[in-house]
Write an enzyme that holds these catalytic residues in place. Sequence first.
Site, PDB file in Angstrom:
ATOM      1  N   LYS A  22     -11.199   3.549  13.519  1.00 22.00           N
ATOM      2  CA  LYS A  22     -10.041   4.019  12.801  1.00 22.00           C
ATOM      3  C   LYS A  22     -10.252   4.628  11.473  1.00 22.00           C
ATOM      4  CE  LYS A  22      -6.805   1.384  11.301  1.00 22.00           C
ATOM      5  NZ  LYS A  22      -5.864   1.392  10.159  1.00 22.00           N
ATOM      6  N   ASN A  23     -10.509   3.708  10.743  1.00 20.02           N
ATOM      7  CA  ASN A  23     -10.401   4.001   9.291  1.00 20.02           C
ATOM      8  C   ASN A  23     -11.398   5.098   9.003  1.00 20.02           C
ATOM      9  OD1 ASN A  23      -8.389   2.310   8.922  1.00 20.02           O
ATOM     10  ND2 ASN A  23      -9.393   0.675   8.124  1.00 20.02           N
ATOM     11  N   CYS A 117       0.612  -0.899   6.247  1.00 16.93           N
ATOM     12  CA  CYS A 117       0.870  -2.269   6.633  1.00 16.93           C
ATOM     13  C   CYS A 117       1.444  -2.961   5.262  1.00 16.93           C
ATOM     14  CB  CYS A 117      -0.259  -2.966   7.181  1.00 16.93           C
ATOM     15  SG  CYS A 117      -0.638  -2.724   8.699  1.00 16.93           S
ATOM     16  N   ARG A 122       0.301  -1.938  -2.902  1.00 18.78           N
ATOM     17  CA  ARG A 122      -0.907  -1.280  -2.617  1.00 18.78           C
ATOM     18  C   ARG A 122      -0.859   0.063  -3.593  1.00 18.78           C
ATOM     19  NH1 ARG A 122      -1.750  -0.811   3.796  1.00 18.78           N
ATOM     20  NH2 ARG A 122      -3.783  -0.490   3.305  1.00 18.78           N
ATOM     21  N   ASP A 305     -10.093  -7.127   6.712  1.00 16.69           N
ATOM     22  CA  ASP A 305      -9.462  -6.769   7.989  1.00 16.69           C
ATOM     23  C   ASP A 305      -9.970  -7.901   9.255  1.00 16.69           C
ATOM     24  OD1 ASP A 305      -8.391  -4.903   6.550  1.00 16.69           O
ATOM     25  OD2 ASP A 305      -9.760  -3.009   7.294  1.00 16.69           O
ATOM     26  N   ARG A 397      -1.232   0.336  16.178  1.00 22.70           N
ATOM     27  CA  ARG A 397      -1.833   1.345  14.997  1.00 22.70           C
ATOM     28  C   ARG A 397      -3.091   1.603  15.311  1.00 22.70           C
ATOM     29  NH1 ARG A 397       1.544   0.598   9.623  1.00 22.70           N
ATOM     30  NH2 ARG A 397       0.203   2.304   9.166  1.00 22.70           N
TER      31      ARG A 397
HETATM   32  C1  EPZ Z   1      -8.561   0.520   3.369  1.00 25.75           C
HETATM   33  O1  EPZ Z   1      -7.432   0.513   2.582  1.00 25.75           O
HETATM   34  C2  EPZ Z   1      -8.150   0.156   4.754  1.00 25.75           C
HETATM   35  N1  EPZ Z   1      -7.245   1.227   5.352  1.00 25.75           N
HETATM   36  C3  EPZ Z   1      -7.654  -1.235   5.074  1.00 25.75           C
HETATM   37  O2  EPZ Z   1      -7.401  -1.292   6.329  1.00 25.75           O
HETATM   38  C4  EPZ Z   1      -8.589  -2.269   4.383  1.00 25.75           C
HETATM   39  O3  EPZ Z   1      -7.931  -3.605   4.464  1.00 25.75           O
HETATM   40  C5  EPZ Z   1      -8.903  -1.697   3.006  1.00 25.75           C
HETATM   41  O4  EPZ Z   1      -9.587  -0.342   2.908  1.00 25.75           O
HETATM   42  C6  EPZ Z   1     -10.182  -2.878   2.368  1.00 25.75           C
HETATM   43  O5  EPZ Z   1     -11.205  -3.020   3.075  1.00 25.75           O
HETATM   44  C7  EPZ Z   1      -7.858   2.370   5.622  1.00 25.75           C
HETATM   45  O6  EPZ Z   1      -8.795   2.844   5.561  1.00 25.75           O
HETATM   46  C8  EPZ Z   1      -6.755   3.649   6.040  1.00 25.75           C
HETATM   47  P1  EPZ Z   1      -8.544  -0.525  -0.975  1.00 25.75           P
HETATM   48  P2  EPZ Z   1      -7.452   0.997   1.121  1.00 25.75           P
HETATM   49  O7  EPZ Z   1      -8.462   0.852  -1.722  1.00 25.75           O
HETATM   50  O8  EPZ Z   1      -8.248   2.158   0.961  1.00 25.75           O
HETATM   51  C9  EPZ Z   1      -6.810  -2.147  -4.895  1.00 25.75           C
HETATM   52  C10 EPZ Z   1      -6.343  -1.915   8.272  1.00 25.75           C
HETATM   53  O9  EPZ Z   1      -6.108  -3.128   8.959  1.00 25.75           O
HETATM   54  N2  EPZ Z   1      -6.427  -0.805  -5.538  1.00 25.75           N
HETATM   55  O10 EPZ Z   1     -10.139  -0.441  -0.642  1.00 25.75           O
HETATM   56  O11 EPZ Z   1      -5.710   1.416   0.956  1.00 25.75           O
HETATM   57  C11 EPZ Z   1      -6.014  -2.748  -3.826  1.00 25.75           C
HETATM   58  O12 EPZ Z   1      -4.649  -3.357  -4.267  1.00 25.75           O
HETATM   59  C12 EPZ Z   1      -6.021  -1.535   6.769  1.00 25.75           C
HETATM   60  O13 EPZ Z   1      -7.124  -1.302   9.154  1.00 25.75           O
HETATM   61  C13 EPZ Z   1      -6.136  -0.665  -6.738  1.00 25.75           C
HETATM   62  O14 EPZ Z   1      -5.915  -1.575  -7.583  1.00 25.75           O
HETATM   63  O15 EPZ Z   1      -7.914  -0.390   0.470  1.00 25.75           O
HETATM   64  C14 EPZ Z   1      -6.876  -3.735  -3.083  1.00 25.75           C
HETATM   65  O16 EPZ Z   1      -6.544  -4.823  -3.917  1.00 25.75           O
HETATM   66  C15 EPZ Z   1      -5.261  -2.355   6.173  1.00 25.75           C
HETATM   67  N3  EPZ Z   1      -5.837   0.660  -7.159  1.00 25.75           N
HETATM   68  C16 EPZ Z   1      -8.271  -3.288  -3.303  1.00 25.75           C
HETATM   69  O17 EPZ Z   1      -8.059  -2.216  -4.468  1.00 25.75           O
HETATM   70  C17 EPZ Z   1      -5.990   1.791  -6.304  1.00 25.75           C
HETATM   71  O18 EPZ Z   1      -5.764   2.843  -6.662  1.00 25.75           O
HETATM   72  C18 EPZ Z   1      -8.752  -2.734  -2.088  1.00 25.75           C
HETATM   73  O19 EPZ Z   1      -7.830  -1.530  -1.696  1.00 25.75           O
HETATM   74  C19 EPZ Z   1      -6.456   1.308  -4.924  1.00 25.75           C
HETATM   75  C20 EPZ Z   1      -6.837   0.145  -4.540  1.00 25.75           C
END
Ligand code: EPZ
Length: 430
Positions: A22-23, A117, A122, A305, A397
Amino acid sequence: MEQYVIKGGNPLTGEVEIGGAKNAALAIIAAAVMTDDTVRLSNVPDVRDVNVLLGAIEDIGAVVKRPEKHVVEINGSTIHRLSVDYDYIKRIRASYYLLGALLGKYHKAEVALPGGCDIGSRPIDLHIKGFRALGASVDISYGLISAHADRLVANHIYLDKVSVGATINILMAASLAEGKTVIDNCAREPHVVDVANFLNSMGADIRGAGTESIRINGVKHLHGTEYSVIPDMIEAGTFMCAVAATGGDVTIRNVIPKHLEATTAKLAEAGCQVVEYDDAVKVIAKGRLKHTQVATLPYPGFPTDMQPQMTVVLGIAEGTSVVTESIWENRFKYVDELARMGANIQVEGTIAIVNGVDHYTGARVQSPDLRAGAALVIAGLAADGITVVDDIYYIQRGYESFAEKLQGLGAQIEQVSSEHEIQKFKLKVS
Ligand code: EPZ
């Protein structure tokens, strides 16, 4: 409102086929509009988030065809609007990928602040930092992020935190920027590599994806391609945990075992036997599993995840396990629901102390988000008696034909939409 109703206690056995990630698919679909040629994608999972994103790109003018259930053809030459409707965005966080894609191609994009979610705050500051470094002006007002640039020019970008979304978004915009961009402290997740491979198949020049430093030589245009999305390591891991929790024996097909290593290692520590084949893994769980420690980390660490699903397994393992969530601060919300099934778990901030109980007991529980919902289904499959999981909208989803695939492994689970159907199921299985 739909529910899953489950009669627990059957060890899962047999074989299950895993779908496309999915991702990865979400990012690739957004990137597909960066060319005016047609892009043909296969192994695209038929799940709600993917379908919402396809709706969003259609809404801005792209032509989307679905000749087969898992094949999508996208043509972005007819895009006539660079502003993505809030209606789509509020439903899926991944819609933010349209910022990078549209900014790269048209030098302009407007996307509402993303939903998704509720697993913690976020932020998207790193995405914005990256776009600005490439020369874009980015404003946030009235819930909209607007980005535009006269020219996109390469830069050296350091991500203060490892972020999948920011890495991919910057990668997309930088693919069509002038010059050589370097992104440091990148996410190394398999879907980051998949998006880079996809963009390269469209004529981009990206090297180093899968390492912490990605180099992108900007190109002028991208062209059409045919591409198959990688298998979903989280769907696969979810089935692995379902087998572990039910004491089953299942071969999980169409996976890349390397991507599952962290989950495999933790299940092995807990006492499961995991056999790796070229494109399959077999999980065998016999007797009571035992405690272990799990800490979520960016890839190749244990995936956030998979945290709820693994916690459910450890909740009925012998001894005390400690699960530390280091990515999302709000990802233990399902623990209260699990407690209603007999779990003994104390959450202190981002740490869960999991005192293994002998068994779960069926209860009516609510799915708080996608992965936690899947985890509650696993608990229901392992529990004594009947479990009803409400709000399965979240699960849909990201999991295609979840109930059907579990039924194929001998689980007694049905998707229902009324109290009457729940009663009918109870009568059937009693
Ligand atoms: C992706 O989210 C996935 N979603 C999430 O999967 C997954 O949990 C996550 O990566 C971590 O592996 C999709 O791919 C659509 P991140 P993403 O940016 O990209 C911080 C599922 O269940 N951060 O890697 O949004 C953030 O707060 C979903 O399928 C910042 O501080 O996650 C977090 O602590 C849920 N500033 C960490 O980084 C930013 O600008 C990782 O987030 C962006 C992120």
